[in-house]
Write a protein that holds these residues in place. Structure first.
Motif, PDB file in Angstrom:
ATOM      1  N   SER A   1      79.040  -9.428  55.771  1.00 44.36           N
ATOM      2  CA  SER A   1      79.631  -9.028  57.041  1.00 44.36           C
ATOM      3  C   SER A   1      80.220  -7.624  56.872  1.00 44.36           C
ATOM      4  O   SER A   1      80.522  -7.203  55.749  1.00 44.36           O
ATOM      5  N   VAL A   2      80.356  -6.903  57.991  1.00 43.27           N
ATOM      6  CA  VAL A   2      80.869  -5.532  57.876  1.00 43.27           C
ATOM      7  C   VAL A   2      82.293  -5.550  57.331  1.00 43.27           C
ATOM      8  O   VAL A   2      82.694  -4.661  56.581  1.00 43.27           O
ATOM      9  N   GLY A   3      83.059  -6.589  57.683  1.00 46.08           N
ATOM     10  CA  GLY A   3      84.424  -6.688  57.192  1.00 46.08           C
ATOM     11  C   GLY A   3      84.452  -6.780  55.679  1.00 46.08           C
ATOM     12  O   GLY A   3      85.230  -6.092  55.010  1.00 46.08           O
ATOM     13  N   ARG A   4      83.577  -7.623  55.120  1.00 48.47           N
ATOM     14  CA  ARG A   4      83.548  -7.785  53.675  1.00 48.47           C
ATOM     15  C   ARG A   4      83.186  -6.472  52.980  1.00 48.47           C
ATOM     16  O   ARG A   4      83.754  -6.138  51.939  1.00 48.47           O
ATOM     17  N   GLN A   5      82.233  -5.741  53.586  1.00 49.68           N
ATOM     18  CA  GLN A   5      81.841  -4.473  52.973  1.00 49.68           C
ATOM     19  C   GLN A   5      82.982  -3.462  53.010  1.00 49.68           C
ATOM     20  O   GLN A   5      83.213  -2.728  52.055  1.00 49.68           O
ATOM     21  N   LEU A   6      83.713  -3.469  54.119  1.00 52.49           N
ATOM     22  CA  LEU A   6      84.851  -2.550  54.228  1.00 52.49           C
ATOM     23  C   LEU A   6      85.957  -2.920  53.248  1.00 52.49           C
ATOM     24  O   LEU A   6      86.497  -2.075  52.544  1.00 52.49           O
ATOM     25  N   VAL A   7      86.277  -4.227  53.200  1.00 53.54           N
ATOM     26  CA  VAL A   7      87.350  -4.695  52.323  1.00 53.54           C
ATOM     27  C   VAL A   7      87.005  -4.384  50.871  1.00 53.54           C
ATOM     28  O   VAL A   7      87.843  -3.905  50.099  1.00 53.54           O
ATOM     29  N   GLU A   8      85.737  -4.601  50.510  1.00 55.56           N
ATOM     30  CA  GLU A   8      85.306  -4.329  49.134  1.00 55.56           C
ATOM     31  C   GLU A   8      85.517  -2.852  48.793  1.00 55.56           C
ATOM     32  O   GLU A   8      86.062  -2.509  47.747  1.00 55.56           O
ATOM     33  N   THR A   9      85.094  -1.985  49.716  1.00 52.67           N
ATOM     34  CA  THR A   9      85.239  -0.552  49.463  1.00 52.67           C
ATOM     35  C   THR A   9      86.709  -0.156  49.373  1.00 52.67           C
ATOM     36  O   THR A   9      87.109   0.581  48.482  1.00 52.67           O
ATOM     37  N   ILE A  10      87.512  -0.697  50.280  1.00 52.98           N
ATOM     38  CA  ILE A  10      88.935  -0.344  50.293  1.00 52.98           C
ATOM     39  C   ILE A  10      89.602  -0.797  48.996  1.00 52.98           C
ATOM     40  O   ILE A  10      90.341  -0.048  48.357  1.00 52.98           O
ATOM     41  N   GLN A  11      89.297  -2.029  48.570  1.00 51.83           N
ATOM     42  CA  GLN A  11      89.965  -2.550  47.370  1.00 51.83           C
ATOM     43  C   GLN A  11      89.454  -1.902  46.082  1.00 51.83           C
ATOM     44  O   GLN A  11      90.156  -1.886  45.081  1.00 51.83           O
ATOM     45  N   THR A  12      88.221  -1.383  46.112  1.00 58.78           N
ATOM     46  CA  THR A  12      87.724  -0.678  44.937  1.00 58.78           C
ATOM     47  C   THR A  12      88.545   0.575  44.673  1.00 58.78           C
ATOM     48  O   THR A  12      88.770   0.943  43.527  1.00 58.78           O
ATOM     49  N   HIS A  13      88.966   1.211  45.760  1.00 54.85           N
ATOM     50  CA  HIS A  13      89.603   2.516  45.586  1.00 54.85           C
ATOM     51  C   HIS A  13      91.106   2.516  45.802  1.00 54.85           C
ATOM     52  O   HIS A  13      91.796   3.402  45.334  1.00 54.85           O
ATOM     53  N   LEU A  14      91.610   1.548  46.552  1.00 50.43           N
ATOM     54  CA  LEU A  14      93.047   1.534  46.843  1.00 50.43           C
ATOM     55  C   LEU A  14      93.627   0.194  46.393  1.00 50.43           C
ATOM     56  O   LEU A  14      92.975  -0.837  46.529  1.00 50.43           O
ATOM     57  N   LYS A  15      94.843   0.207  45.876  1.00 53.15           N
ATOM     58  CA  LYS A  15      95.487  -1.032  45.426  1.00 53.15           C
ATOM     59  C   LYS A  15      96.100  -1.730  46.638  1.00 53.15           C
ATOM     60  O   LYS A  15      97.223  -1.436  47.030  1.00 53.15           O
ATOM     61  N   LEU A  16      95.344  -2.622  47.228  1.00 51.80           N
ATOM     62  CA  LEU A  16      95.843  -3.336  48.399  1.00 51.80           C
ATOM     63  C   LEU A  16      95.528  -4.818  48.242  1.00 51.80           C
ATOM     64  O   LEU A  16      94.506  -5.189  47.653  1.00 51.80           O
ATOM     65  N   SER A  17      96.417  -5.658  48.774  1.00 53.31           N
ATOM     66  CA  SER A  17      96.157  -7.095  48.740  1.00 53.31           C
ATOM     67  C   SER A  17      95.017  -7.425  49.707  1.00 53.31           C
ATOM     68  O   SER A  17      94.655  -6.611  50.557  1.00 53.31           O
ATOM     69  N   ASP A  18      94.449  -8.624  49.567  1.00 63.01           N
ATOM     70  CA  ASP A  18      93.348  -9.039  50.447  1.00 63.01           C
ATOM     71  C   ASP A  18      93.734  -8.886  51.911  1.00 63.01           C
ATOM     72  O   ASP A  18      92.971  -8.374  52.719  1.00 63.01           O
ATOM     73  N   ARG A  19      94.955  -9.340  52.197  1.00 62.84           N
ATOM     74  CA  ARG A  19      95.377  -9.332  53.586  1.00 62.84           C
ATOM     75  C   ARG A  19      95.545  -7.899  54.105  1.00 62.84           C
ATOM     76  O   ARG A  19      95.094  -7.560  55.205  1.00 62.84           O
ATOM     77  N   ASP A  20      96.192  -7.053  53.307  1.00 62.67           N
ATOM     78  CA  ASP A  20      96.401  -5.665  53.725  1.00 62.67           C
ATOM     79  C   ASP A  20      95.068  -4.930  53.843  1.00 62.67           C
ATOM     80  O   ASP A  20      94.868  -4.125  54.762  1.00 62.67           O
ATOM     81  N   ALA A  21      94.158  -5.213  52.911  1.00 61.40           N
ATOM     82  CA  ALA A  21      92.856  -4.553  52.952  1.00 61.40           C
ATOM     83  C   ALA A  21      92.120  -4.940  54.230  1.00 61.40           C
ATOM     84  O   ALA A  21      91.489  -4.113  54.883  1.00 61.40           O
ATOM     85  N   ARG A  22      92.216  -6.203  54.600  1.00 62.73           N
ATOM     86  CA  ARG A  22      91.539  -6.658  55.814  1.00 62.73           C
ATOM     87  C   ARG A  22      92.174  -6.005  57.045  1.00 62.73           C
ATOM     88  O   ARG A  22      91.469  -5.585  57.961  1.00 62.73           O
ATOM     89  N   GLU A  23      93.494  -5.913  57.006  1.00 61.61           N
ATOM     90  CA  GLU A  23      94.192  -5.268  58.115  1.00 61.61           C
ATOM     91  C   GLU A  23      93.746  -3.800  58.234  1.00 61.61           C
ATOM     92  O   GLU A  23      93.479  -3.291  59.316  1.00 61.61           O
ATOM     93  N   ARG A  24      93.612  -3.149  57.067  1.00 55.98           N
ATOM     94  CA  ARG A  24      93.172  -1.758  57.038  1.00 55.98           C
ATOM     95  C   ARG A  24      91.743  -1.650  57.589  1.00 55.98           C
ATOM     96  O   ARG A  24      91.425  -0.722  58.337  1.00 55.98           O
TER      97      ARG A  24
END
Lengths: 324, 329
Positions: free
Chosen positions: A107-130
């Motif tokens: 899903s596009v959300g999963r791809q975004l969350v994966e990219t965000i968490q690879t580069h930024l230290k964010l929790s699952d919830r914060d990454a999804r919010e981002r």
């Protein structure tokens, strides 16, 4: 200090019949917050320049000379492992076809969350919010409801918006956009250009915009580099390059574009075609097609030199030239 | 008014896009059709160019194929020099007088044939010339006409660049001595400098041979350069049709205005614009009334309910309630 410095970059492809030089000593800078357009016809080397910068040259292509500096430190000689965190975090990429850029199985959300968490230290919830914020920022309606949708559930224009969100979500300093609107219809193209320009301006991101469409460059870029046969023929502020081109190739290129504003009987045409890499002419690569060719062009290769406001690789502008 | 070469009268074309029979029966779905071309009428006079412009899926390529008889219309009629197209195509003498140039010069030339055979195929198929020498001479003449050398006939398509291949396509299209050519995006696969060469060549040939063109493109600037008359298509319908200069100078239909506003242009350096929102809806389930109403800034209840008919404004036909009622600012 410029954000990106490319100095004397040379890219070669070894083949059975010898080494092909696809990029031949090109140099340019991109300043922070600047949009540099790179135009040229098929095979001029514009996409290759982008690929070399993010270290995604397809083997057997290799950087054979020159250097690439990001924030003053070299990135062209880094190992794969050292380059990976730079790609995405420092340099984002947007490619032509949004369908092949996105993974159809996630899903596009999963791809975004994966990219965000690879580069930024964010929790699952914060990454999804981002991720939701980014989808909203790129103009996906009902982003919160659509975040778990798959790429095929989006239209072409919406997919390209998702790709832009992916490229920007780690907040890179530089985005390389390779023909980002070529696969889209004109009314969608205008939306995507406006979006890209607005977002990069808001976030202070620099952009290297690679396209064959002079119109897109004219509206988006601050400066433009015109490429021909693996070299930069002319580089300068977009207004000057479009309105008062110095290099005869740029002049021909501008004249060959049909205008919406006024109709002409005949378009200006540049006869012939760009040479293949196997048969780059001696001297200036453009000399066999150039209407202003003279002796020196057939023997010596011109480097970029001052030509009024812009810089052009053309002997017409050599100091003391009597031909201007 | 000069003689009409091609006349399309209320032409429609449906495609069956239903799922396979078994799947349909199991899930109890009805048959589904897509109306790619909906009630389209136009006429092209001898020696002129009519262009159709629009975005992906607007039906312009379907019209191109209808115009040379590659598709049969589901409704309405196309006439070639006054005769129904199906009847005209039954006669080789008329059939050779129409031909087509395709978009992709890499896919439309047989890679295993020499160029001289590709160009000579229509000559042989229509039996225009039979003597070998005469055919060779004619092929050489055609190649010269499109800016290639007669000796190029010995080569294979892969030895040519995209622009040269498109020249070969044009030579082939001209070999049956047609009067009417359908050009479906002939330059969209080419670089701009090569595009200029091909467009100039096509205009020269039109003047020299008195050709009539139906020119299909998504590129408005190219269309402006090439056309005498212009039709703007949206979801299978022609929303605005008239002399090119009139349409470009005073675009009336909101969609035409959107298109003209959306195009990045060299003259727009440094200017900003407000892009129009929305995307082209699916033609399988088009919006009610005027199909453009969900994206139209001028839409009202009538637009959502009632399909607009064409009304005449000067020399231009426009299908829009707002234009008809004078609601445009």
């Amino acid at each position: 200090m410029p954000l990106l410095e490319v100095q004397n970059l040379t890219v070669e492809f070894p083949t059975r019949r010898g080494v092909l030089r696809a990029l031949d000593g090109i140099s340019f800078d991109i300043n922070a917050g600047e949009v540099l357009g790179v135009v040229g016809e098929s095979g001029a080397g514009k996409s290759l320049t982008g690929a070399a910068i993010i270290g995604l040259l397809e083997p057997p292509g290799r950087v054979a000379g020159g250097q690439i500096l990001l924030n003053g430190s070299r990135i062209d000689n880094l190992s794969r492992d050292k380059l990976r965190p730079i790609r995405g975090k420092q340099i984002g990429a947007i490619f032509q076809d949004p369908l092949t850029t996105l993974n159809p199985l996630y899903s596009v959300g999963r791809q975004l969350v994966e990219t965000i968490q690879t580069h930024l230290k964010l929790s699952d919830r914060d990454a999804r919010e981002r991720a939701v914020q980014w989808l909203e920022e790129v103009g996906i309606p009902a982003a919160r409801q659509r975040i778990d949708a798959y790429p095929h559930e989006f239209s072409g224009g919406m997919r390209q918006r998702v790709v832009i969100a992916l490229a920007l979500c780690a907040e890179p300093r530089l985005v390389i956009a390779d023909e980002p609107t070529t696969a889209l219809d004109v009314s969608i193209q205008a939306q995507i250009i406006a979006l890209l320009r607005g977002l990069t301006r808001d976030h202070g991101t620099s952009v290297m915009l690679v396209t064959h469409d002079m119109g897109v460059i004219a509206e988006t870029a601050d400066r433009v580099a015109v490429m021909y046969a693996g070299r930069i023929a002319e580089i300068g502020p977009v207004r000057d390059v479009v309105k008062h081109p110095a290099h005869p190739y740029t002049e021909g290129l501008m004249g060959s574009i049909p205008s919406l504003e006024h109709r002409v009987e005949r378009l200006r045409q540049i006869d012939g075609a760009m040479p293949r890499l196997t048969a780059i002419p001696r001297g200036c690569a453009f000399n066999p097609r150039c209407p202003k060719v003279f002796d020196r062009c057939r023997n010596d290769r011109p480097e970029l030199m001052e030509a009024g406001v812009t810089r052009a690789a053309c002997w017409l502008y050599a100091r003391g030239a009597a031909h201007v | 008014m000069s003689e009409i070469v091609l006349d399309a009268v209320e032409v429609s074309r449906d495609f069956d896009v239903s799922k396979p029979w078994l799947q349909r029966v199991v899930s109890r779905e009805p048959k589904r059709t897509l109306r790619a071309v909906d009630n389209v009428s136009f006429a092209i006079s001898r020696g002129t160019t009519l262009s159709l412009v629009g975005e992906s899926g607007c039906g312009k390529s379907t019209v191109a194929r209808l115009a040379v008889g590659l598709y049969a219309p589901s409704g309405g009629e196309i006439r070639f020099e006054g005769q129904p197209l199906s009847a005209a195509r039954a006669q080789a003498a008329l059939r050779r007088r129409m031909n087509m140039i395709f978009q992709d010069p890499y896919a439309s030339l047989n890679p295993r044939w020499r160029v001289r055979d590709i160009v000579a195929e229509p000559i042989r198929a229509f039996g225009l010339l039979t003597a070998r020498d005469a055919i060779t001479a004619r092929v050489g003449e055609l190649l010269t006409q499109v800016g290639l050398a007669p000796a190029d006939g010995e080569k294979y398509p892969h030895e040519f660049s995209g622009g040269q291949r498109q020249r070969i396509s044009i030579a082939r299209a001209l070999s049956s001595e047609p009067e009417f050519l359908v050009c479906d995006e002939p330059t969209s696969a080419l670089d701009v400098s090569v595009q200029a060469q091909i467009l100039n060549l096509m205009r020269d040939l039109q003047q020299r041979l008195g050709l009539t063109y139906l020119f299909i493109s998504h590129n408005l600037a190219v269309v402006r350069h090439m056309s005498d008359r212009l039709g703007v298509m949206y979801l299978g319908r022609i929303v605005e049709l008239g002399p090119g200069e009139d349409v470009f100078r005073t675009p009336r239909h909101p969609y035409t205005r959107l298109l003209l506003d959306a195009i990045p242009d060299l003259d727009m350096v440094g200017k900003s614009r407000t892009p129009v929102g929305g995307e082209v809806p699916s033609p399988i389930d088009p919006p009610s009334g005027c199909t453009f109403h969900p994206r139209c800034p001028l839409a009202n209840d009538r637009c959502r309910r009632e399909k607009p008919a064409h009304t005449k404004h000067g020399n231009v036909l426009v299908a829009c309630h707002a234009v008809e009622e004078g609601r445009t600012a």
